[in-house]
Design a protein around this motif. Structure first.
Motif, short mmCIF file in Angstrom:
data_model
loop_
_atom_site.label_atom_id
_atom_site.label_comp_id
_atom_site.label_asym_id
_atom_site.label_seq_id
_atom_site.Cartn_x
_atom_site.Cartn_y
_atom_site.Cartn_z
N ILE A 115 0.84 -1.20 0.00
CA ILE A 115 0.00 0.00 0.00
C ILE A 115 0.88 1.25 0.00
N ALA A 116 1.93 1.25 0.82
CA ALA A 116 2.83 2.40 0.89
C ALA A 116 3.45 2.70 -0.47
N ILE A 117 3.87 1.66 -1.16
CA ILE A 117 4.50 1.85 -2.47
C ILE A 117 3.47 2.26 -3.53
N SER A 118 2.36 1.52 -3.60
CA SER A 118 1.40 1.77 -4.68
C SER A 118 0.64 3.09 -4.51
N GLN A 119 0.38 3.49 -3.27
CA GLN A 119 -0.38 4.71 -3.04
C GLN A 119 0.52 5.91 -2.71
N ARG A 120 1.83 5.67 -2.70
CA ARG A 120 2.82 6.74 -2.42
C ARG A 120 2.50 7.44 -1.10
N ARG A 121 2.14 6.65 -0.09
CA ARG A 121 1.83 7.16 1.25
C ARG A 121 2.55 6.30 2.27
N GLU A 122 2.85 6.88 3.41
CA GLU A 122 3.43 6.10 4.49
C GLU A 122 2.33 5.30 5.18
N VAL A 123 2.66 4.08 5.59
CA VAL A 123 1.71 3.23 6.30
C VAL A 123 2.34 2.84 7.64
N GLN A 124 1.71 3.31 8.70
CA GLN A 124 2.20 3.03 10.04
C GLN A 124 1.74 1.64 10.49
N VAL A 125 2.64 0.93 11.17
CA VAL A 125 2.35 -0.40 11.70
C VAL A 125 2.47 -0.33 13.22
N GLN A 126 1.43 -0.77 13.92
CA GLN A 126 1.46 -0.81 15.38
C GLN A 126 1.17 -2.23 15.84
N PHE A 127 2.01 -2.71 16.74
CA PHE A 127 1.82 -4.02 17.34
C PHE A 127 1.25 -3.79 18.74
N ILE A 128 0.03 -4.21 18.93
CA ILE A 128 -0.67 -4.00 20.20
C ILE A 128 -0.67 -5.32 20.95
N LEU A 129 0.02 -5.34 22.09
CA LEU A 129 0.13 -6.57 22.86
C LEU A 129 -1.23 -6.99 23.41
N PRO A 130 -1.54 -8.26 23.48
CA PRO A 130 -0.62 -9.36 23.24
C PRO A 130 -0.66 -9.92 21.82
N ASN A 131 -1.64 -9.50 20.97
CA ASN A 131 -1.80 -10.20 19.69
C ASN A 131 -2.51 -9.43 18.59
N GLN A 132 -2.34 -8.12 18.52
CA GLN A 132 -3.03 -7.34 17.49
C GLN A 132 -2.04 -6.54 16.64
N ILE A 133 -2.42 -6.35 15.38
CA ILE A 133 -1.65 -5.51 14.47
C ILE A 133 -2.61 -4.49 13.86
N GLN A 134 -2.23 -3.22 13.92
CA GLN A 134 -3.06 -2.16 13.36
C GLN A 134 -2.26 -1.43 12.28
N LEU A 135 -2.90 -1.21 11.14
CA LEU A 135 -2.30 -0.47 10.03
C LEU A 135 -3.04 0.85 9.84
N THR A 136 -2.27 1.92 9.65
CA THR A 136 -2.84 3.25 9.44
C THR A 136 -2.09 3.93 8.31
N ARG A 137 -2.83 4.39 7.29
CA ARG A 137 -2.21 5.16 6.21
C ARG A 137 -2.11 6.61 6.67
N LEU A 138 -0.92 7.20 6.52
CA LEU A 138 -0.69 8.59 6.92
C LEU A 138 -0.91 9.47 5.70
N ASP A 139 -2.02 10.19 5.69
CA ASP A 139 -2.41 11.03 4.57
C ASP A 139 -1.98 12.47 4.85
N GLN A 140 -0.70 12.71 4.75
CA GLN A 140 -0.19 14.05 5.06
C GLN A 140 -0.64 15.05 4.00
N PRO A 141 -1.02 16.23 4.31
CA PRO A 141 -1.16 16.81 5.65
C PRO A 141 -2.57 16.66 6.21
N THR A 142 -3.44 15.90 5.55
CA THR A 142 -4.86 15.90 5.94
C THR A 142 -5.21 14.99 7.10
N GLY A 143 -4.37 14.04 7.48
CA GLY A 143 -4.72 13.16 8.59
C GLY A 143 -4.33 11.73 8.34
#
Length: 190
Positions: A61-89
């Motif tokens: 997604i980061a490569i194809s949409q030319r946006r940064e994608v944040q990865v968060q590992f939430i203990l004990p067993n979750q992964i959350q992905l967030t696209r950073l749409d600078q500067p809008t949010g």
């Protein structure tokens, strides 16, 4: 002559029947033991595949949409992905929970992966347990921290109390290459 014909036409003896039932019982017992030891391995593989899939999807997604994608590992067993749409949010791309009761964890006695990024915690990036507060894939596919410095790391998963379910997914920061490993009991195999 008629007596011989009747003997050959008779069915199985009671003893033969008991022997056959005994053999079937032994075979079914062996199959059950084999299957019950395979189930935790399947669950661990599924969790490893989920981690691998989420990281690969975030990078794509980061490569194809030319946006940064944040990865968060939430203990004990979750992964959350967030696209950073600078500067809008930001745009929430979703959160997954690892299947089969798998969790981010390391097992005592299991060494680091061949990539040697460290194994002090179930999620270990940039030399830190849990990783830096911000970890993201950039538009060129690299995995970086908030200052855009490449960070290497490993996500270890497994089922609690089952060292034989140790699995790992590594990320090479400079390129964003994601690799999977499973523990054989004596070494990590890719």
């Amino acid at each position: 002559r008629e007596m011989n014909l009747r003997k050959s036409e008779r069915g199985y003896s009671f003893l033969e029947l008991i022997v056959v039932i005994g053999m079937i019982t032994v075979i079914l017992g062996m199959a059950l033991v084999s299957t019950s030891s395979l189930l935790p391995a399947f669950r661990a593989n599924s969790a490893m595949d989920q981690v691998y899939g989420q990281l690969r999807a975030a990078r794509a997604i980061a490569i194809s949409q030319r946006r940064e994608v944040q990865v968060q590992f939430i203990l004990p067993n979750q992964i959350q992905l967030t696209r950073l749409d600078q500067p809008t949010g930001t745009t929430d791309l979703g959160t997954i929970i690892l299947e089969g009761k798998a969790e981010f964890q390391v097992f005592v006695g299991v060494p680091d992966t061949p990539m040697t990024f460290g194994n002090a915690a179930g999620v270990y990036f940039g030399g830190m347990s849990g990783g830096p507060p911000i970890m993201k894939f950039n538009s060129t596919g690299g995995f970086v921290d908030a200052g855009s410095n490449p960070i290497n790391g490993t996500v270890f998963v497994g089922l609690t109390g089952r060292q034989d379910t140790a699995r790992a997914v590594t990320v090479l920061g400079a390129t964003g290459r994601v690799r999977q490993y499973h523990w054989t009991g004596s070494q990590w195999m890719e």
